[in-house]
Design a protein around this motif. Sequence first.
Motif, PDB file in Angstrom:
ATOM      1  N   SER A 272      -9.769  -4.382   1.139  1.00 34.95           N
ATOM      2  CA  SER A 272     -10.912  -3.729   1.632  1.00 34.95           C
ATOM      3  C   SER A 272     -10.306  -2.529   2.377  1.00 34.95           C
ATOM      4  CB  SER A 272     -12.216  -4.115   2.028  1.00 34.95           C
ATOM      5  OG  SER A 272     -11.673  -5.084   3.163  1.00 34.95           O
ATOM      6  N   ALA A 273     -11.243  -1.450   2.499  1.00 32.96           N
ATOM      7  CA  ALA A 273     -10.815  -0.387   3.538  1.00 32.96           C
ATOM      8  C   ALA A 273     -10.322  -0.602   4.934  1.00 32.96           C
ATOM      9  CB  ALA A 273     -11.789   0.542   3.549  1.00 32.96           C
ATOM     10  N   GLY A 274     -11.100  -1.722   5.432  1.00 35.14           N
ATOM     11  CA  GLY A 274     -10.790  -2.317   6.789  1.00 35.14           C
ATOM     12  C   GLY A 274      -9.688  -3.622   6.550  1.00 35.14           C
ATOM     13  N   GLY A 275      -9.410  -4.021   5.526  1.00 36.44           N
ATOM     14  CA  GLY A 275      -8.420  -5.090   5.490  1.00 36.44           C
ATOM     15  C   GLY A 275      -8.550  -6.029   4.127  1.00 36.44           C
ATOM     16  N   ARG A 276      -9.257  -7.038   4.177  1.00 33.01           N
ATOM     17  CA  ARG A 276      -9.567  -8.085   3.272  1.00 33.01           C
ATOM     18  C   ARG A 276     -10.595  -8.550   2.989  1.00 33.01           C
ATOM     19  NH1 ARG A 276      -4.244  -7.372   5.058  1.00 33.01           N
ATOM     20  NH2 ARG A 276      -2.804  -7.306   3.532  1.00 33.01           N
ATOM     21  N   THR A 277     -11.540  -8.764   2.028  1.00 33.16           N
ATOM     22  CA  THR A 277     -12.850  -9.510   1.996  1.00 33.16           C
ATOM     23  C   THR A 277     -12.594 -10.527   1.405  1.00 33.16           C
ATOM     24  OG1 THR A 277     -13.607  -7.151   1.831  1.00 33.16           O
ATOM     25  CG2 THR A 277     -15.256  -8.828   1.371  1.00 33.16           C
TER      26      THR A 277
END
Length: 508
Positions: A272-277
């Motif tokens: 995801s944009a922020g890292g991992r989901t």
Amino acid sequence: MRAAAPVRVEPWDAHNQALVANVHPPDWVNPTPAPRYNLVVLGAGTAGLVTAAGAAGLGAKVALVERDLMGGDCLNVGCVPSKGLLRSARAVADVGGAAAFGVRVTGGAAVDFAAAMERIRRIRAGLSPLDSAARFRGLGVDVFLGAGAFTGRDAVAVGDATLRFKKAVIATGARAAVPAVPGLAEAGYLTNETVFSLTALPRRLAVIGGGPIGCELAQAFARCGAQVTIVQTGAQLLGREDPDAAALVRAALGRDGVRLLLGASVRRVERSAGGRTLHVDAGGALETLEVDTILVGVGRKPNVEGLGLEAAGVAYDATAGVRVDDRLRTTNPRIFAAGDVCTEQKFTHHSDFQARLVIRNALFLGRARASALVVPRCTYTDPEVASVGLDPPAASARGLRVTTFVQPLAEVDRAVLDGETEGFVKVHVRAGSDQIVGATIVARHAGELLPELTLAITRGIGLGRLADVIHSYPTQAEAIRKLGDAYNRTRLTPTVKRLFAAWLRWTR
Ligand SMILES: Cc1cc2nc3c(=O)[nH]c(=O)nc-3n(C[C@H](O)[C@H](O)[C@H](O)COP(=O)(O)OP(=O)(O)OC[C@H]3O[C@@H](n4cnc5c(N)ncnc54)[C@H](O)[C@@H]3O)c2cc1C
């Protein structure tokens, strides 16, 4: 002979360069093979190093083959760096809890993660000469750097070289098992092989797996300041351990801010944009977890691939590893195995003692049995959980009835003085006797307390006899003596009590 293929350990700083110079020297030139070896050892982790050093010390002609870093997991990506990180984590926790001891800390405490990791790299490099290629050459071992594989029942190939042997030992260890979760590989994750290369603290960390490695590292990262969530399939952390012990670790992790998703499994992962989901099924409820980094610690897989085991006539299983009998002999009587590649109890000290056993059995017609080893274990969370022998369910499965004695640390003066009352010593004896069949200790330094009980089991010293051992006051080890007293009190039956009273009346 060809020089060894270069190996790098990130970050490529002076410490890691010093490490590699010892355990996989870039300028290493493999020796010319001897016509035939008493012993060829595949893998230079604990099992391989102990086998090679011990056998060479007894006069055997030994070849030791390592494809990556000598020292194996323990030195490079296991015990050493993990316990190093836990030490920094303990330091910050101690400072954070100092007010309870009347110590005022102004400005608070925080881990400088980069400095803590550098400390680990420095210590690891400092320990590495003991496992180094040069040291083993000095011991008379022919060290070959490169991947080894059997080409037949009595030969191993490393690069262009063929090593012929009378006996061989497979000590190729294990690696992190990775769960088959859709999207995990694409999203990227860390294992024990990569996590100790970090130089910056991940802000949000998901740890998949709540076994010893998962719990230790989750606590360490949480104490260093990360927001940590453990996702664990089972309902209990440390599934192999005594439930009371696991409950104390669970409480401790909770206090350190670790979020626990137990009875939960990761269904899917995406970047995801922020890292991992992570999409987690937490007991039927679907939950989304946003993190920067994922650490996988769901168990170990034996390194059996690419070893030419078929050519050597060695049976194996991708999960259980190389098949061995109780003498640690494989299905090829010339070839033995030791350590993580063939055992369920994957510990450095176990690898060490299996290696000692293999030397006797392979080279000296020994008949030592692996099942006779008494193997303690310790998880180095704070508090630590240390165990040895059988717990009540395992004892019952063997038809043994046990009586359990428990000493809470809250009643041990030293633990009270140290503010370390959370924990206990639990000893299981064979019902009707004081024969110790197993024990679990939860204490800040449980691993340091356990050896007395391991000695007792190994040498057949009963719990009642431990009451005769004077322990310095005040020590936490007094808990063990107190259990000896507790056992002896059970021998004071009403009849014995009446006889004592009569004697005392008569002699008054
Ligand atoms: C994070 C972590 C923490 C741990 N903490 C502890 C702890 O605190 N206490 C404890 O007792 N145990 C601990 N362990 C377990 C311990 O590290 C292992 O039990 C131990 O390292 C096993 O030793 P070994 O020699 O069997 O295998 P390894 O150490 O894995 O060594 C095997 C070696 O064989 C080499 N090899 C593989 N294939 C080939 C080939 N084809 N040719 C040549 N070489 C090959 C590998 O490169 C490796 O160097 C920990 C493990 C991890 C992952």
